[in-house]
Design a protein around this motif. Sequence first.
Motif, PDB file in Angstrom:
ATOM      1  N   CYS A 102     -25.628  58.772-111.407  1.00 15.70           N
ATOM      2  CA  CYS A 102     -24.224  58.884-111.781  1.00 15.70           C
ATOM      3  C   CYS A 102     -23.493  59.787-110.792  1.00 15.70           C
ATOM      4  CB  CYS A 102     -24.106  59.430-113.197  1.00 15.70           C
ATOM      5  SG  CYS A 102     -24.732  58.335-114.485  1.00 15.70           S
ATOM      6  N   ALA A 103     -24.144  60.891-110.403  1.00 14.64           N
ATOM      7  CA  ALA A 103     -23.549  61.802-109.431  1.00 14.64           C
ATOM      8  C   ALA A 103     -23.352  61.119-108.081  1.00 14.64           C
ATOM      9  CB  ALA A 103     -24.437  63.044-109.278  1.00 14.64           C
ATOM     10  N   LEU A 104     -24.362  60.406-107.611  1.00  9.66           N
ATOM     11  CA  LEU A 104     -24.248  59.684-106.341  1.00  9.66           C
ATOM     12  C   LEU A 104     -23.127  58.652-106.398  1.00  9.66           C
ATOM     13  CD1 LEU A 104     -25.168  58.787-103.539  1.00  9.66           C
ATOM     14  CD2 LEU A 104     -27.017  57.489-104.617  1.00  9.66           C
ATOM     15  N   SER A 105     -23.002  57.976-107.532  1.00 12.55           N
ATOM     16  CA  SER A 105     -21.953  56.965-107.685  1.00 12.55           C
ATOM     17  C   SER A 105     -20.568  57.590-107.543  1.00 12.55           C
ATOM     18  CB  SER A 105     -22.086  56.278-109.046  1.00 12.55           C
ATOM     19  OG  SER A 105     -23.325  55.629-109.183  1.00 12.55           O
ATOM     20  N   ALA A 106     -20.352  58.735-108.178  1.00 13.95           N
ATOM     21  CA  ALA A 106     -19.051  59.395-108.093  1.00 13.95           C
ATOM     22  C   ALA A 106     -18.732  59.811-106.664  1.00 13.95           C
ATOM     23  CB  ALA A 106     -19.028  60.610-109.021  1.00 13.95           C
ATOM     24  N   VAL A 107     -19.735  60.321-105.946  1.00  9.85           N
ATOM     25  CA  VAL A 107     -19.541  60.704-104.542  1.00  9.85           C
ATOM     26  C   VAL A 107     -19.132  59.495-103.716  1.00  9.85           C
ATOM     27  CG1 VAL A 107     -20.751  61.465-102.463  1.00  9.85           C
ATOM     28  CG2 VAL A 107     -21.074  62.702-104.615  1.00  9.85           C
ATOM     29  N   ASP A 108     -19.830  58.392-103.893  1.00 11.58           N
ATOM     30  CA  ASP A 108     -19.548  57.195-103.095  1.00 11.58           C
ATOM     31  C   ASP A 108     -18.164  56.630-103.404  1.00 11.58           C
ATOM     32  OD1 ASP A 108     -20.831  54.990-101.298  1.00 11.58           O
ATOM     33  OD2 ASP A 108     -19.907  53.900-102.965  1.00 11.58           O
ATOM     34  N   ILE A 109     -17.783  56.624-104.676  1.00 11.08           N
ATOM     35  CA  ILE A 109     -16.452  56.131-105.040  1.00 11.08           C
ATOM     36  C   ILE A 109     -15.366  56.984-104.382  1.00 11.08           C
ATOM     37  CG2 ILE A 109     -14.840  55.867-106.977  1.00 11.08           C
ATOM     38  CD1 ILE A 109     -17.379  55.175-108.694  1.00 11.08           C
ATOM     39  N   ALA A 110     -15.568  58.293-104.341  1.00 10.88           N
ATOM     40  CA  ALA A 110     -14.589  59.181-103.702  1.00 10.88           C
ATOM     41  C   ALA A 110     -14.445  58.866-102.216  1.00 10.88           C
ATOM     42  CB  ALA A 110     -14.985  60.638-103.903  1.00 10.88           C
ATOM     43  N   LEU A 111     -15.544  58.556-101.556  1.00  6.77           N
ATOM     44  CA  LEU A 111     -15.475  58.221-100.129  1.00  6.77           C
ATOM     45  C   LEU A 111     -14.702  56.923 -99.915  1.00  6.77           C
ATOM     46  CD1 LEU A 111     -19.087  59.148 -98.940  1.00  6.77           C
ATOM     47  CD2 LEU A 111     -17.001  60.523 -98.810  1.00  6.77           C
ATOM     48  N   TRP A 112     -14.911  55.944-100.798  1.00  9.33           N
ATOM     49  CA  TRP A 112     -14.159  54.686-100.667  1.00  9.33           C
ATOM     50  C   TRP A 112     -12.673  54.889-100.975  1.00  9.33           C
ATOM     51  CZ3 TRP A 112     -15.228  49.893 -98.809  1.00  9.33           C
ATOM     52  CH2 TRP A 112     -16.556  49.654 -98.443  1.00  9.33           C
ATOM     53  N   ASP A 113     -12.375  55.761-101.919  1.00  8.90           N
ATOM     54  CA  ASP A 113     -10.974  56.093-102.180  1.00  8.90           C
ATOM     55  C   ASP A 113     -10.340  56.709-100.931  1.00  8.90           C
ATOM     56  OD1 ASP A 113      -8.626  56.447-103.789  1.00  8.90           O
ATOM     57  OD2 ASP A 113      -9.174  58.542-104.097  1.00  8.90           O
ATOM     58  N   LEU A 114     -11.089  57.594-100.269  1.00  5.36           N
ATOM     59  CA  LEU A 114     -10.599  58.176 -99.014  1.00  5.36           C
ATOM     60  C   LEU A 114     -10.388  57.109 -97.947  1.00  5.36           C
ATOM     61  CD1 LEU A 114     -12.485  61.541 -98.356  1.00  5.36           C
ATOM     62  CD2 LEU A 114     -10.008  61.185 -98.478  1.00  5.36           C
ATOM     63  N   LYS A 115     -11.317  56.188 -97.821  1.00  7.25           N
ATOM     64  CA  LYS A 115     -11.173  55.139 -96.804  1.00  7.25           C
ATOM     65  C   LYS A 115      -9.897  54.333 -97.035  1.00  7.25           C
ATOM     66  CE  LYS A 115     -15.383  53.142 -96.846  1.00  7.25           C
ATOM     67  NZ  LYS A 115     -16.501  52.299 -96.329  1.00  7.25           N
ATOM     68  N   GLY A 116      -9.623  53.997 -98.293  1.00  4.73           N
ATOM     69  CA  GLY A 116      -8.391  53.272 -98.581  1.00  4.73           C
ATOM     70  C   GLY A 116      -7.156  54.088 -98.244  1.00  4.73           C
ATOM     71  N   LYS A 117      -7.199  55.386 -98.527  1.00  9.00           N
ATOM     72  CA  LYS A 117      -6.045  56.234 -98.241  1.00  9.00           C
ATOM     73  C   LYS A 117      -5.850  56.429 -96.742  1.00  9.00           C
ATOM     74  CE  LYS A 117      -6.110  58.604-102.683  1.00  9.00           C
ATOM     75  NZ  LYS A 117      -6.574  59.771-103.459  1.00  9.00           N
ATOM     76  N   ILE A 118      -6.934  56.562 -96.009  1.00  8.14           N
ATOM     77  CA  ILE A 118      -6.818  56.701 -94.553  1.00  8.14           C
ATOM     78  C   ILE A 118      -6.242  55.429 -93.940  1.00  8.14           C
ATOM     79  CG2 ILE A 118      -8.151  56.967 -92.415  1.00  8.14           C
ATOM     80  CD1 ILE A 118     -10.071  58.759 -94.067  1.00  8.14           C
ATOM     81  N   MET A 119      -6.661  54.271 -94.451  1.00  6.81           N
ATOM     82  CA  MET A 119      -6.180  52.982 -93.933  1.00  6.81           C
ATOM     83  C   MET A 119      -4.850  52.566 -94.553  1.00  6.81           C
ATOM     84  SD  MET A 119      -8.441  52.184 -91.732  1.00  6.81           S
ATOM     85  CE  MET A 119      -7.955  50.510 -91.360  1.00  6.81           C
ATOM     86  N   ASP A 120      -4.376  53.348 -95.562  1.00  8.51           N
ATOM     87  CA  ASP A 120      -3.136  53.048 -96.275  1.00  8.51           C
ATOM     88  C   ASP A 120      -3.190  51.660 -96.918  1.00  8.51           C
ATOM     89  OD1 ASP A 120      -0.624  53.735 -97.260  1.00  8.51           O
ATOM     90  OD2 ASP A 120       0.428  52.779 -95.593  1.00  8.51           O
ATOM     91  N   LEU A 121      -4.332  51.364 -97.548  1.00  2.21           N
ATOM     92  CA  LEU A 121      -4.531  50.073 -98.214  1.00  2.21           C
ATOM     93  C   LEU A 121      -5.100  50.297 -99.608  1.00  2.21           C
ATOM     94  CD1 LEU A 121      -6.203  47.770 -95.522  1.00  2.21           C
ATOM     95  CD2 LEU A 121      -3.966  47.417 -96.594  1.00  2.21           C
ATOM     96  N   PRO A 122      -4.617  49.525-100.606  1.00  4.85           N
ATOM     97  CA  PRO A 122      -5.312  49.541-101.892  1.00  4.85           C
ATOM     98  C   PRO A 122      -6.753  49.088-101.698  1.00  4.85           C
ATOM     99  CG  PRO A 122      -3.222  48.357-102.038  1.00  4.85           C
ATOM    100  CD  PRO A 122      -3.473  48.600-100.581  1.00  4.85           C
ATOM    101  N   LEU A 123      -7.646  49.614-102.506  1.00  4.58           N
ATOM    102  CA  LEU A 123      -9.052  49.324-102.311  1.00  4.58           C
ATOM    103  C   LEU A 123      -9.359  47.837-102.443  1.00  4.58           C
ATOM    104  CD1 LEU A 123     -11.645  50.753-101.626  1.00  4.58           C
ATOM    105  CD2 LEU A 123     -12.023  51.176-104.057  1.00  4.58           C
ATOM    106  N   TYR A 124      -8.685  47.138-103.360  1.00  2.00           N
ATOM    107  CA  TYR A 124      -8.969  45.710-103.514  1.00  2.00           C
ATOM    108  C   TYR A 124      -8.627  44.931-102.252  1.00  2.00           C
ATOM    109  CZ  TYR A 124      -4.007  44.468-104.431  1.00  2.00           C
ATOM    110  OH  TYR A 124      -2.653  44.254-104.325  1.00  2.00           O
ATOM    111  N   ARG A 125      -7.612  45.398-101.516  1.00  2.27           N
ATOM    112  CA  ARG A 125      -7.277  44.753-100.240  1.00  2.27           C
ATOM    113  C   ARG A 125      -8.310  45.101 -99.178  1.00  2.27           C
ATOM    114  NH1 ARG A 125      -2.108  43.673 -98.977  1.00  2.27           N
ATOM    115  NH2 ARG A 125      -3.079  42.712 -97.150  1.00  2.27           N
ATOM    116  N   LEU A 126      -8.735  46.355 -99.152  1.00  2.00           N
ATOM    117  CA  LEU A 126      -9.746  46.776 -98.190  1.00  2.00           C
ATOM    118  C   LEU A 126     -11.058  46.015 -98.397  1.00  2.00           C
ATOM    119  CD1 LEU A 126     -10.171  48.888 -95.889  1.00  2.00           C
ATOM    120  CD2 LEU A 126     -11.102  50.412 -97.625  1.00  2.00           C
TER     121      LEU A 126
END
Length: 364
Positions: A102-126
Amino acid sequence: MIRHVIREVRADLIASPVQTGFQDATRKVETVGMCVIRVNTDQGLTGIGVTYHEVGGEAIKEMIERYYGPKLIGRDPFETEEIWEELFHYARGVGRKGLSFCALSAVDIALWDLKGKIMDLPLYRLLGGNKKKVPVYASGGWTSYDDDALVAEALEMVRRGYKMIKLKVGVEGGRNIRRDTQRCRKVREAIGPDIGFMVDANNAFHSGDAVRLANEIREYDILFFEEPVFADDIPGLRRFRQGTDIPLGTGEHEYTRYGARDLILGEAVDYLQMDVTRCGGITEMLKVIALSQAWNLAFAPHAMEHIHMHLVSAAANGAFLERLFLFEDITAMVFKDAPVPEEGILTIPDKPGLGLELNSEFLR
């Protein structure tokens, strides 16, 4: 593109006691909660990750802050595959499933949220999707309810616009199949023929009893039967699937692509319900979805609809989301203006990353 470097990892634990004593077939729900992680970069962006807990939330928070978080410092958020493999092997001796995952999952989700924000794209588009609107069903109907309360909640779900609902079976710990049948009949008569109706046994039955119940309620047009037997009993799940034509939903208690592989090769699933906040995050869930597509199965993830909406949008075999009524209050407190389904449809915000904003005042 400006390079971002991770500078800080923080975790907050939110827990709320359940006052009314909800009970499913196998356990009483005493607490609902979330562990929310924030991963901050040197450029001022914050990625949000989340998992949930009913027991053991303190261990999740400790795992993130003491063990996983320090290994992220100085890393690039786009290293999701490399970071995932490193953290997986780091804890493999003590945590290939359960709270550490569960802890690893939360870490990974946060990284993907960052990737979307850096690319300025909603995650579903990314992730390659373009569906802004995703079907969602309402989930509740505890076995601790009497018949009137069960029917009342089903009608409330329909009143709120849901076209599909899911309720619990397994009254008296799965020892009274006749009562389960009666309860399903009353619900179907109340909601009418046009509402999708699913049932969830929460691991209550042996396969023979589960088959018996399934075949007694099949006339009520059951969309799928969830976790009829113990989640790890893959032969029992297969026997259930062979004994009835009601589709089988399972997977919320599985972890990693290997768990998905075993369910699929065991012929033990029709609707794969793995949970991104448990199974390894988005990095791992993309592999799980690929496996489900290779076997032409439906992907219907468990709960946490505001994280799963991006994955269901992007997955060609994404069926629908689940909205747990039990989590509505705490979700509304943790996030500002998280989207709410209308007429059984959840509309994904066109904001970067997950599209979610934390309620910082509440977290403080």
